[in-house]
Scaffold this motif. Sequence first.
Motif, PDB file in Angstrom:
ATOM      1  N   ALA A   4      15.016 -24.258 -20.125  1.00 18.61           N
ATOM      2  CA  ALA A   4      15.028 -23.637 -18.793  1.00 18.61           C
ATOM      3  C   ALA A   4      13.959 -24.239 -17.892  1.00 18.61           C
ATOM      4  O   ALA A   4      14.214 -24.537 -16.724  1.00 18.61           O
ATOM      5  N   VAL A   5      12.755 -24.434 -18.422  1.00 21.90           N
ATOM      6  CA  VAL A   5      11.668 -24.990 -17.618  1.00 21.90           C
ATOM      7  C   VAL A   5      12.006 -26.413 -17.187  1.00 21.90           C
ATOM      8  O   VAL A   5      11.860 -26.773 -16.013  1.00 21.90           O
ATOM      9  N   HIS A   6      12.477 -27.213 -18.122  1.00 21.05           N
ATOM     10  CA  HIS A   6      12.820 -28.592 -17.781  1.00 21.05           C
ATOM     11  C   HIS A   6      13.997 -28.651 -16.815  1.00 21.05           C
ATOM     12  O   HIS A   6      14.028 -29.497 -15.922  1.00 21.05           O
ATOM     13  N   ALA A   7      14.965 -27.772 -16.979  1.00 23.30           N
ATOM     14  CA  ALA A   7      16.109 -27.745 -16.068  1.00 23.30           C
ATOM     15  C   ALA A   7      15.676 -27.304 -14.671  1.00 23.30           C
ATOM     16  O   ALA A   7      16.158 -27.840 -13.669  1.00 23.30           O
ATOM     17  N   LEU A   8      14.758 -26.335 -14.591  1.00 24.22           N
ATOM     18  CA  LEU A   8      14.279 -25.863 -13.295  1.00 24.22           C
ATOM     19  C   LEU A   8      13.471 -26.924 -12.549  1.00 24.22           C
ATOM     20  O   LEU A   8      13.350 -26.865 -11.330  1.00 24.22           O
ATOM     21  N   MET A  13      15.146 -32.066  -8.779  1.00 22.60           N
ATOM     22  CA  MET A  13      14.763 -33.444  -8.472  1.00 22.60           C
ATOM     23  C   MET A  13      15.998 -34.324  -8.332  1.00 22.60           C
ATOM     24  O   MET A  13      16.083 -35.149  -7.416  1.00 22.60           O
ATOM     25  N   VAL A  14      16.960 -34.160  -9.230  1.00 21.41           N
ATOM     26  CA  VAL A  14      18.193 -34.949  -9.180  1.00 21.41           C
ATOM     27  C   VAL A  14      18.973 -34.636  -7.903  1.00 21.41           C
ATOM     28  O   VAL A  14      19.443 -35.541  -7.206  1.00 21.41           O
ATOM     29  N   VAL A  15      19.103 -33.368  -7.585  1.00 16.22           N
ATOM     30  CA  VAL A  15      19.847 -32.971  -6.385  1.00 16.22           C
ATOM     31  C   VAL A  15      19.156 -33.497  -5.124  1.00 16.22           C
ATOM     32  O   VAL A  15      19.804 -34.056  -4.232  1.00 16.22           O
ATOM     33  N   PHE A  16      17.842 -33.338  -5.041  1.00 10.30           N
ATOM     34  CA  PHE A  16      17.089 -33.830  -3.893  1.00 10.30           C
ATOM     35  C   PHE A  16      17.244 -35.344  -3.759  1.00 10.30           C
ATOM     36  O   PHE A  16      17.465 -35.866  -2.668  1.00 10.30           O
ATOM     37  N   GLY A  40      14.141 -37.002 -12.545  1.00  5.40           N
ATOM     38  CA  GLY A  40      14.704 -35.672 -12.769  1.00  5.40           C
ATOM     39  C   GLY A  40      15.632 -35.643 -13.961  1.00  5.40           C
ATOM     40  O   GLY A  40      15.637 -34.686 -14.745  1.00  5.40           O
ATOM     41  N   SER A  41      16.412 -36.702 -14.131  1.00  2.99           N
ATOM     42  CA  SER A  41      17.295 -36.796 -15.291  1.00  2.99           C
ATOM     43  C   SER A  41      16.497 -36.854 -16.584  1.00  2.99           C
ATOM     44  O   SER A  41      16.865 -36.227 -17.585  1.00  2.99           O
ATOM     45  N   ILE A  42      15.406 -37.582 -16.567  1.00  3.37           N
ATOM     46  CA  ILE A  42      14.563 -37.688 -17.759  1.00  3.37           C
ATOM     47  C   ILE A  42      13.920 -36.342 -18.090  1.00  3.37           C
ATOM     48  O   ILE A  42      13.893 -35.924 -19.258  1.00  3.37           O
ATOM     49  N   VAL A  43      13.424 -35.649 -17.072  1.00  2.00           N
ATOM     50  CA  VAL A  43      12.796 -34.338 -17.307  1.00  2.00           C
ATOM     51  C   VAL A  43      13.822 -33.366 -17.883  1.00  2.00           C
ATOM     52  O   VAL A  43      13.531 -32.627 -18.837  1.00  2.00           O
ATOM     53  N   ALA A  44      15.038 -33.360 -17.342  1.00  2.28           N
ATOM     54  CA  ALA A  44      16.087 -32.487 -17.878  1.00  2.28           C
ATOM     55  C   ALA A  44      16.448 -32.900 -19.308  1.00  2.28           C
ATOM     56  O   ALA A  44      16.671 -32.055 -20.171  1.00  2.28           O
ATOM     57  N   TRP A  45      16.476 -34.199 -19.572  1.00  5.05           N
ATOM     58  CA  TRP A  45      16.772 -34.697 -20.923  1.00  5.05           C
ATOM     59  C   TRP A  45      15.708 -34.240 -21.913  1.00  5.05           C
ATOM     60  O   TRP A  45      16.020 -33.921 -23.064  1.00  5.05           O
ATOM     61  N   ARG A  51      12.638 -33.608 -27.012  1.00  3.16           N
ATOM     62  CA  ARG A  51      11.619 -34.664 -27.048  1.00  3.16           C
ATOM     63  C   ARG A  51      10.734 -34.551 -25.815  1.00  3.16           C
ATOM     64  O   ARG A  51      11.036 -33.842 -24.877  1.00  3.16           O
ATOM     65  N   GLY A  52       9.674 -35.297 -25.830  1.00  2.00           N
ATOM     66  CA  GLY A  52       8.763 -35.297 -24.690  1.00  2.00           C
ATOM     67  C   GLY A  52       7.783 -36.438 -24.795  1.00  2.00           C
ATOM     68  O   GLY A  52       7.915 -37.311 -25.663  1.00  2.00           O
TER      69      GLY A  52
END
Length: 176
Positions: A4-8, A13-16, A40-45, A51-52
């Motif tokens: 949830a945190v990564h998706a938020l 970021m991806v949409v912007f 943004g894609s990486i953060v959501a991934w 992973r991180g």
Amino acid sequence: MRLAVHALVGMPMVVFGALLELGQSVPHLRAFGAAMIVAGSIVAWFGVSGRGLGVAGWATVGGLAAAGLAASLFFVREDIGCMFCYHRGQGYPWGFVHTGFTHDDMPTVERAHEIMAAQPGIASRSFDAFRAALDAVFWAAVALPLVTVVTQVRAAFRRSSEIMAKAPTGSGTTPS
């Protein structure tokens, strides 16, 4: 919770970034949009994969972002507005250190340089903290994929070397 945190963080970021890409012809805005989409894609991934980067990875992203921000001061945009206003912005993608002045005889940038050489105190400088923060976000978004690739490749080598260490070395006999 991690997802949830990564998706938020990642999905906005991806949409912007995608909104910046649509209909933009200004190169630095397109670069910012592309960086936002990738980061943004990486953060959501990170949220989906579990992973991180770890503390060292994020510190490296921060260090590279600071280095990019400092190096971007060598990027300069100069222009004349309304034939009377000289503006110089330093920084990329947005100029966050500004130099400018007005003069009634200034149709070109070259003439502005002549005026500044003759009157050294005529130009005023300013710092735009909001644009500096946007530039820092941009450089962090540029650094994130680089650090992620290095981190993931190192982890893959570490996992493969552990697998190789656990694998049997042979049957115990030597050929004759």
